[in-house]
Scaffold this motif. Structure first.
Motif, PDB file in Angstrom:
ATOM      1  N   GLU A 178       0.826  -1.213   0.000  1.00  0.00           N
ATOM      2  CA  GLU A 178       0.000   0.000   0.000  1.00  0.00           C
ATOM      3  C   GLU A 178       0.857   1.259   0.000  1.00  0.00           C
ATOM      4  N   LYS A 179       1.932   1.272   0.771  1.00  0.00           N
ATOM      5  CA  LYS A 179       2.820   2.445   0.792  1.00  0.00           C
ATOM      6  C   LYS A 179       3.493   2.630  -0.565  1.00  0.00           C
ATOM      7  N   ARG A 180       3.878   1.542  -1.196  1.00  0.00           N
ATOM      8  CA  ARG A 180       4.533   1.648  -2.504  1.00  0.00           C
ATOM      9  C   ARG A 180       3.571   2.225  -3.540  1.00  0.00           C
ATOM     10  N   LEU A 181       2.320   1.804  -3.489  1.00  0.00           N
ATOM     11  CA  LEU A 181       1.325   2.373  -4.395  1.00  0.00           C
ATOM     12  C   LEU A 181       1.150   3.867  -4.142  1.00  0.00           C
ATOM     13  N   LYS A 182       1.079   4.236  -2.862  1.00  0.00           N
ATOM     14  CA  LYS A 182       0.903   5.647  -2.504  1.00  0.00           C
ATOM     15  C   LYS A 182       2.070   6.486  -3.024  1.00  0.00           C
ATOM     16  N   ILE A 183       3.286   5.972  -2.848  1.00  0.00           N
ATOM     17  CA  ILE A 183       4.473   6.691  -3.303  1.00  0.00           C
ATOM     18  C   ILE A 183       4.469   6.816  -4.826  1.00  0.00           C
ATOM     19  N   ALA A 184       4.134   5.725  -5.518  1.00  0.00           N
ATOM     20  CA  ALA A 184       4.101   5.753  -6.980  1.00  0.00           C
ATOM     21  C   ALA A 184       3.079   6.762  -7.491  1.00  0.00           C
ATOM     22  N   ILE A 185       1.916   6.813  -6.851  1.00  0.00           N
ATOM     23  CA  ILE A 185       0.871   7.747  -7.277  1.00  0.00           C
ATOM     24  C   ILE A 185       1.318   9.186  -7.059  1.00  0.00           C
ATOM     25  N   PHE A 206      14.578  11.065 -13.556  1.00  0.00           N
ATOM     26  CA  PHE A 206      13.654  10.442 -12.612  1.00  0.00           C
ATOM     27  C   PHE A 206      14.260   9.141 -12.091  1.00  0.00           C
ATOM     28  N   LYS A 207      14.432   9.052 -10.772  1.00  0.00           N
ATOM     29  CA  LYS A 207      15.005   7.855 -10.146  1.00  0.00           C
ATOM     30  C   LYS A 207      14.641   7.846  -8.668  1.00  0.00           C
ATOM     31  N   ALA A 208      14.861   6.703  -8.025  1.00  0.00           N
ATOM     32  CA  ALA A 208      14.410   6.517  -6.642  1.00  0.00           C
ATOM     33  C   ALA A 208      15.062   7.492  -5.671  1.00  0.00           C
ATOM     34  N   SER A 209      16.306   7.882  -5.915  1.00  0.00           N
ATOM     35  CA  SER A 209      16.984   8.791  -4.982  1.00  0.00           C
ATOM     36  C   SER A 209      16.461  10.216  -5.094  1.00  0.00           C
ATOM     37  N   ASN A 210      15.734  10.520  -6.176  1.00  0.00           N
ATOM     38  CA  ASN A 210      15.176  11.863  -6.353  1.00  0.00           C
ATOM     39  C   ASN A 210      13.714  11.947  -5.934  1.00  0.00           C
ATOM     40  N   ILE A 211      13.211  10.896  -5.307  1.00  0.00           N
ATOM     41  CA  ILE A 211      11.855  10.902  -4.754  1.00  0.00           C
ATOM     42  C   ILE A 211      11.986  10.925  -3.239  1.00  0.00           C
ATOM     43  N   LEU A 212      11.511  12.006  -2.628  1.00  0.00           N
ATOM     44  CA  LEU A 212      11.629  12.173  -1.181  1.00  0.00           C
ATOM     45  C   LEU A 212      10.273  11.975  -0.514  1.00  0.00           C
ATOM     46  N   LEU A 213      10.302  11.564   0.758  1.00  0.00           N
ATOM     47  CA  LEU A 213       9.091  11.180   1.470  1.00  0.00           C
ATOM     48  C   LEU A 213       8.940  11.974   2.756  1.00  0.00           C
ATOM     49  N   ASP A 214       7.707  12.418   3.029  1.00  0.00           N
ATOM     50  CA  ASP A 214       7.458  13.083   4.308  1.00  0.00           C
ATOM     51  C   ASP A 214       7.033  12.051   5.349  1.00  0.00           C
ATOM     52  N   LEU A 215       6.608  12.499   6.515  1.00  0.00           N
ATOM     53  CA  LEU A 215       6.269  11.574   7.593  1.00  0.00           C
ATOM     54  C   LEU A 215       5.147  10.621   7.233  1.00  0.00           C
ATOM     55  N   SER A 216       4.250  11.048   6.336  1.00  0.00           N
ATOM     56  CA  SER A 216       3.113  10.215   5.939  1.00  0.00           C
ATOM     57  C   SER A 216       3.371   9.469   4.640  1.00  0.00           C
ATOM     58  N   TYR A 217       4.613   9.436   4.200  1.00  0.00           N
ATOM     59  CA  TYR A 217       5.017   8.759   2.965  1.00  0.00           C
ATOM     60  C   TYR A 217       4.396   9.397   1.722  1.00  0.00           C
ATOM     61  N   ASN A 218       4.113  10.691   1.795  1.00  0.00           N
ATOM     62  CA  ASN A 218       3.740  11.422   0.594  1.00  0.00           C
ATOM     63  C   ASN A 218       5.014  11.690  -0.189  1.00  0.00           C
ATOM     64  N   ALA A 219       4.984  11.415  -1.490  1.00  0.00           N
ATOM     65  CA  ALA A 219       6.179  11.527  -2.324  1.00  0.00           C
ATOM     66  C   ALA A 219       6.288  12.903  -2.959  1.00  0.00           C
ATOM     67  N   ILE A 355      -5.713   0.741  -9.394  1.00  0.00           N
ATOM     68  CA  ILE A 355      -5.080  -0.369  -8.666  1.00  0.00           C
ATOM     69  C   ILE A 355      -5.169  -0.140  -7.165  1.00  0.00           C
ATOM     70  N   GLN A 356      -4.988   1.111  -6.744  1.00  0.00           N
ATOM     71  CA  GLN A 356      -5.101   1.444  -5.324  1.00  0.00           C
ATOM     72  C   GLN A 356      -6.519   1.188  -4.811  1.00  0.00           C
ATOM     73  N   THR A 357      -7.524   1.603  -5.572  1.00  0.00           N
ATOM     74  CA  THR A 357      -8.919   1.372  -5.186  1.00  0.00           C
ATOM     75  C   THR A 357      -9.198  -0.121  -5.097  1.00  0.00           C
ATOM     76  N   MET A 358      -8.699  -0.879  -6.045  1.00  0.00           N
ATOM     77  CA  MET A 358      -8.868  -2.326  -6.038  1.00  0.00           C
ATOM     78  C   MET A 358      -8.234  -2.938  -4.789  1.00  0.00           C
ATOM     79  N   THR A 359      -7.051  -2.461  -4.431  1.00  0.00           N
ATOM     80  CA  THR A 359      -6.346  -2.977  -3.249  1.00  0.00           C
ATOM     81  C   THR A 359      -7.140  -2.711  -1.977  1.00  0.00           C
ATOM     82  N   VAL A 360      -7.680  -1.494  -1.856  1.00  0.00           N
ATOM     83  CA  VAL A 360      -8.484  -1.149  -0.670  1.00  0.00           C
ATOM     84  C   VAL A 360      -9.722  -2.030  -0.587  1.00  0.00           C
ATOM     85  N   LYS A 361     -10.420  -2.211  -1.709  1.00  0.00           N
ATOM     86  CA  LYS A 361     -11.639  -3.029  -1.710  1.00  0.00           C
ATOM     87  C   LYS A 361     -11.330  -4.478  -1.371  1.00  0.00           C
TER      88      LYS A 361
END
Length: 397
Positions: A178-185, A206-219, A355-361
């Motif tokens: 779920e966190k990975r989906l949130k970060i990707a979105i 665009f690469k993983a080291s250039n994506i930063l995360l806050d306390l709630s894993y917002n990318a 995909i996120q909606t499907m995962t939640v359901k």
């Protein structure tokens, strides 16, 4: 910053790959003079977002105090651009404050010996001063005194996505599905914003080291040192020197120097594949045939019976097969060698949200079934043992 292509991605030293591009900030007599100095093309780079840059001009002494004289204890990361430090500023005035009080910030200090440092620092200011979006890191100000170039950003508490995916640190828990989906979105929304602004922006690194995360894993996307204003006048691409990071750059860009908006989509596909597999884009430590992630994983992505073999085992039981299959199909589209077959970033966002909606359901449905098993029978005993949804393994929906 990005690297010239041809060598594997360089890892930074320090506590994290925090703001791994060049950095700089300046002290000039006025913002107007600064924008005149950086050039007309840059000043027009994003006219429709913020008409006037709203940046604080810091003195070098301000930032020395904010970082305790650039104390090594506050080092967040280091790369070819120089070093990034944690500092503290007053939330209202942005004046230096005592350590641990006020607002934490990240301060990039350019290495004076960096060959391309000023150009990339300048690009960083040009774009981030005017682009404002929840999924782009916020630039607060700059300093330019003599040879000292620094940039001041909002502080992202969880550091880079790269750290969470690839660094085996006891204090960092593996990212859930779920966190990975949130970060990707979140990252996809940031790129979609860049691509659909009046002046299209191609991010280029665009690469993983250039994506930063806050306390709630917002990318949030950081490091705009290699960003370019997109094609105009009916053109499909811009031609530029090939820069970026091996393993992430689109094949048409590497081969010809032609940079398309869809080139960013390819880079996003590589990061999506890293999220899916838990493997680096390039890893020389892996056996021959597995070192380039895209080359190794593509055959698995297109074969549903082999798909589970490449999914990060740390996510075992957290996703449905249908969600995994749709993620694999989306990744394949992003990684298409033909740019015409790659989706737009808006289409990528829509697909990931489905995909996120499907995962939640699926999770809610599984939880309801589990609770049903806990309802006492007529004899007062539970009907069945409780099975937590995270222990149910890969299942079709």
């Amino acid at each position: 910053m990005g690297n010239c292509l041809g060598s594997p991605a360089q890892s930074t030293t320090g506590t994290s790959n925090y703001y791994s591009n060049t950095t700089g900030s300046s002290n000039v007599s006025s913002n107007a003079e600064f924008w005149e100095a950086v050039g007309a093309e840059s000043a027009e780079a994003d006219g429709q977002i913020l008409e006037t840059p709203k940046l604080k001009v810091f003195t070098f002494s301000d930032l020395k105090r904010a970082t305790r004289d650039f104390n090594s204890e506050h080092l967040l990361g280091e790369g070819g651009f120089g070093k990034v430090y944690k500092g503290w500023l007053d939330e209202k005035t942005l004046a230096p404050s005592k350590m641990g009080t006020g607002m934490a910030v990240a301060i990039k200090k350019l290495n004076p010996e960096s060959v391309q440092g000023f150009d990339e620092w300048q690009s960083e200011v040009n774009f981030l001063a005017r682009l404002s979006h929840p999924n782009l890191v916020r630039l607060l100000g700059y300093c330019w005194e003599d040879k000292e170039l620094l940039l001041v950003y909002e502080f992202m508490q969880k550091g880079s996505l790269e750290n969470h995916l690839f660094r085996r640190i006891n204090s960092i828990q593996p990212l859930s599905w779920e966190k990975r989906l949130k970060i990707a979105i979140g990252a996809a929304r940031g790129l979609a914003f860049l691509h659909t602004s009046d002046k299209q922006v191609i991010y280029r690194d665009f690469k993983a080291s250039n994506i930063l995360l806050d306390l709630s894993y917002n990318a949030k996307i950081a490091d705009f040192g290699l960003a370019k204003v997109g094609p105009s006048g009916g053109k499909s691409h811009v031609t530029t020197r090939v820069m970026g990071t091996s393993g992430y750059a689109a094949p048409e860009y590497v081969a010809t120097g032609r940079l398309y908006v869809q080139s960013d989509v390819y880079g996003f596909g590589v990061v999506l594949l890293e999220l899916f597999t838990g493997r680096r884009a390039v890893d020389s430590r892996r056996p021959s045939g597995q070192q380039i992630l895209v080359e190794w994983a593509k055959p698995f992505l297109s074969r549903r019976e082999k798909l589970k073999n490449i999914i990060d085992p740390r996510m075992e039981g957290q996703y449905s097969f249908k969600a995994a299959l749709q993620t694999a199909q989306l990744t394949l589209k992003c990684l298409s060698n033909d740019i015409r077959n790659r989706p737009s970033m808006n289409e990528v966002v829509e697909a990931l949200e489905r995909i996120q909606t499907m995962t939640v359901k699926t999770k809610e449905s599984t939880a309801r079934k589990s609770l049903h098993h806990l309802v006492p029978s007529r004899h007062g005993h539970p009907r069945a043992h409780y099975h937590h949804p995270l222990h149910m393994g890969l299942h079709a929906t």
